[in-house]
Design a protein around this motif. Structure first.
Motif, short mmCIF file in Angstrom:
data_model
loop_
_atom_site.label_atom_id
_atom_site.label_comp_id
_atom_site.label_asym_id
_atom_site.label_seq_id
_atom_site.Cartn_x
_atom_site.Cartn_y
_atom_site.Cartn_z
N ILE A 415 37.34 41.94 35.54
CA ILE A 415 36.31 41.06 36.08
C ILE A 415 35.37 41.82 36.99
CG2 ILE A 415 35.92 38.99 37.46
CD1 ILE A 415 38.75 38.17 36.55
N CYS A 444 43.43 29.61 45.19
CA CYS A 444 42.54 30.01 44.09
C CYS A 444 42.78 29.08 42.90
CB CYS A 444 42.81 31.46 43.69
SG CYS A 444 41.91 32.00 42.23
N LYS A 447 40.75 28.46 35.85
CA LYS A 447 40.40 27.55 34.75
C LYS A 447 40.06 28.35 33.50
CE LYS A 447 38.60 23.74 37.55
NZ LYS A 447 37.45 22.83 37.81
N THR A 449 38.07 27.66 29.81
CA THR A 449 37.30 26.79 28.92
C THR A 449 37.09 27.51 27.60
OG1 THR A 449 35.23 27.64 29.83
CG2 THR A 449 36.10 25.63 30.80
N SER A 458 43.87 24.50 33.61
CA SER A 458 43.47 24.52 35.01
C SER A 458 44.72 24.53 35.87
CB SER A 458 42.60 23.30 35.34
OG SER A 458 42.22 23.32 36.70
N ILE A 481 36.57 31.40 28.25
CA ILE A 481 36.06 31.87 29.54
C ILE A 481 37.13 31.61 30.59
CG2 ILE A 481 34.25 31.70 31.28
CD1 ILE A 481 33.34 32.81 28.57
N LYS A 483 37.93 31.61 34.47
CA LYS A 483 37.14 31.50 35.70
C LYS A 483 38.05 31.36 36.91
CE LYS A 483 33.27 28.91 37.73
NZ LYS A 483 32.33 27.78 37.52
N THR A 485 38.08 30.59 41.06
CA THR A 485 37.28 30.00 42.13
C THR A 485 38.13 29.87 43.39
OG1 THR A 485 36.03 28.72 40.51
CG2 THR A 485 35.82 28.07 42.81
N GLN A 490 34.85 34.32 43.31
CA GLN A 490 33.98 33.51 42.45
C GLN A 490 33.67 34.40 41.24
OE1 GLN A 490 32.83 30.35 42.78
NE2 GLN A 490 33.96 30.02 44.68
N LYS A 491 34.60 34.47 40.29
CA LYS A 491 34.46 35.40 39.18
C LYS A 491 34.82 34.72 37.86
CE LYS A 491 33.46 38.76 41.97
NZ LYS A 491 32.08 39.32 42.02
N LYS A 492 34.28 35.26 36.77
CA LYS A 492 34.70 34.81 35.45
C LYS A 492 34.60 35.97 34.48
CE LYS A 492 30.16 32.91 34.10
NZ LYS A 492 29.46 31.69 33.63
N THR A 493 35.39 35.89 33.41
CA THR A 493 35.38 36.93 32.39
C THR A 493 35.72 36.31 31.05
OG1 THR A 493 36.18 39.14 31.85
CG2 THR A 493 37.83 37.56 32.59
#
Length: 498
Positions: A415, A444, A447, A449, A458, A481, A483, A485, A490-493
């Protein structure tokens, strides 16, 4: 002399000792839902073909062996021979390279039990042309409605263009189970990203769009003339692909329906059967750049084009096509579906996405509707329904962001080195493990999707959590995806399920 032979033998032994590594797979399955599977492939024609064949080996094998071969029956060998001879159909060498890539990919995947070859792939992509050359006729139907300009000016489209298209074909189980969308990202400098909507094994563009142009094929049911041998017809689906994939087929600096016209005109002897092509581009002050209907045959007149100015009895900036000749020889051959549209379109105004879809759904449908597609380039919109149990116009539909489909790069990597979160294995086939850096001490939320944005996982982790294992064995292959939070994350990959 003996010394030279010895050196050659040693070099040969060394070369044979190296393991031949498989080619990199430049592709990924995006999703598999609502009876539609989607893949994205990138690179050269050969590289895209290889990824396509590797990812969809079983689907392609099933389509060719359980649909294409039975449709042609005892004429299948003759169809292969026509492709090999190269006198009846003119096929560009780049497509043979791509077909060879498909076969190589299938072989690497370990699934080519019937020893399919390049010619088998080509037969499938030239199916309608070969059927006519062999004295057969396809049962494909189809219809399209295009609206723009005054027709959409008072709708949310604000004058922009839209087309809805029914693909009507036989409800064969193999067809229904192998519906496919392929997103191409070419590396060739004179080509652009485009999308094919059809069936496994198709390299061609029965239905296809790029960022600004869409083109869709219908069969001309009321054409009874014959094709001739040794005429070097361009296979119709490949001519359509040429227009979509080329950055600017006619070299005028704009990608619009005139590129389709130029591509079709390049087949100077017409086409092997009677075809109707609908094409729509982004809006323009010049109507003939926005929408056209081509009526094509192997006998004169071989190319007939109908634009908005043609007196086809549908008012305003609207153009409709089904399966009978309208402009060719001025036949004005209206079918029940044509009459359904012109009797219910009213003044032909205030047509937005919903109205365009509803007109086709309610007044232009057939029971053998396999796919229902809507394309609005300036709205960045592509909508598809695929038949599973009911005709496609009665099934739920998928709505896509065109920009996301065409331009999103699928990157699998950590990430961010700053957070040092580790996600492995990726791609995954049964479970994925996530390890957090020691300093991640706050709550943290994790999630997942799917590619379409639907939440599939989630979980909120307590402060101080160091790792998480997620089972993905029940996820369908595709792109997801992942994610994170939290106060310090605050990251996503991208996560890929193999």
């Amino acid at each position: 002399m003996k010394t030279h032979r010895l050196i050659i033998l040693i070099i040969s032994f060394i070369l044979l000792s190296f393991e031949v590594l498989p080619q990199q797979v430049n592709g990924v399955i995006l999703f598999d839902t609502l009876n539609l599977k989607a893949v994205k492939v990138w690179g050269t024609h050969q590289e895209r073909g290889y990824a396509y064949g590797f990812l969809l080996a079983q689907d392609i094998n099933q389509m060719i062996n359980s649909y294409i071969k039975p449709v042609l029956g005892s004429s299948y060998t003759t169809a292969r021979n026509l492709v090999i001879a190269g006198n009846d159909l003119a096929i560009d060498s780049k497509y043979f390279a791509e077909a060879q890539g498909i076969i190589d990919g299938m072989n690497t995947a370990g699934y080519n039990p019937n020893n399919l070859d390049v010619t088998d792939v080509m037969v499938g992509n030239c199916l309608l042309d070969l059927m006519k050359l062999l004295g057969m006729k396809s049962s494909m139907g189809c219809s399209s409605l295009m609206d723009w300009g005054d027709a959409t000016a008072t709708s949310p489209l604000n004058g922009k263009s839209v087309i809805s298209r029914h693909l009507d074909w036989t409800s064969n189980a193999t067809l229904l189970n192998n519906q496919l969308m392929v997103v191409h990202q070419p590396s060739e400098p004179d080509e652009q990203a485009w999308i094919m909507v059809g069936f496994a094994g198709m390299m061609s563009a029965l239905s296809g769009v790029n960022a600004t142009l869409g083109t869709f094929q219908h069969v001309m049911d009321d054409f009874t003339g014959a094709s001739s041998h040794t005429m070097h017809y361009t296979p119709v689906w490949l001519a359509m692909r040429d227009a979509l994939e080329s950055s600017d087929f006619n070299g005028d600096g704009i990608c619009n329906v005139q590129d389709v016209r130029s591509s079709l005109n390049a087949s100077v002897n017409g086409f092997a059967d009677g075809y109707i092509i609908s094409a729509l581009a982004a809006s323009s002050p010049v109507d003939s750049n926005v929408a056209l209907v081509a009526e094509l045959t192997p006998v004169a007149p071989t190319h007939t084009y109908r634009y908005n100015a043609y007196a086809d009895s549908i008012p305003g900036d609207n153009l409709y096509a089904a399966n009978w000749q309208i402009g060719r020889n001025n036949l004005m051959h209206f079918c029940n579906r044509y009459n359904g549209i012109r009797n219910h379109i009213g003044a032909g105004t205030s047509i937005g996405l919903a109205e365009n879809w509803a007109l086709m759904r309610d007044w232009s449908h057939q029971s053998n509707n396999i796919q229902f597609i809507q394309f609005a380039p300036e709205a960045n919109h592509l909508q598809i329904s695929a038949k599973k149990t009911f005709p496609a116009y009665q099934e739920d539909s998928l709505v896509f962001d065109l920009n996301q489909l065409l331009n999103q790069v699928i990157n699998i990597s950590e990430i961010n080195t700053e957070t040092r979160i580790k996600v492995f294995p990726n791609p995954a086939d049964s479970e994925v493990q996530i390890e957090f850096p020691e300093q991640t001490m706050n709550i943290c939320t994790v999630k997942i999707t799917d590619f379409l944005g639907r939440l599939v996982f989630s979980e909120t982790l307590n402060a101080g959590s160091k790792s998480l294992v997620i089972s993905v064995k029940n996820y369908k292959p595709g792109v997801y995806i992942l994610k994170f939070t939290g106060p310090d994350i605050q990251k996503k990959t991208v996560l890929v399920r193999k």
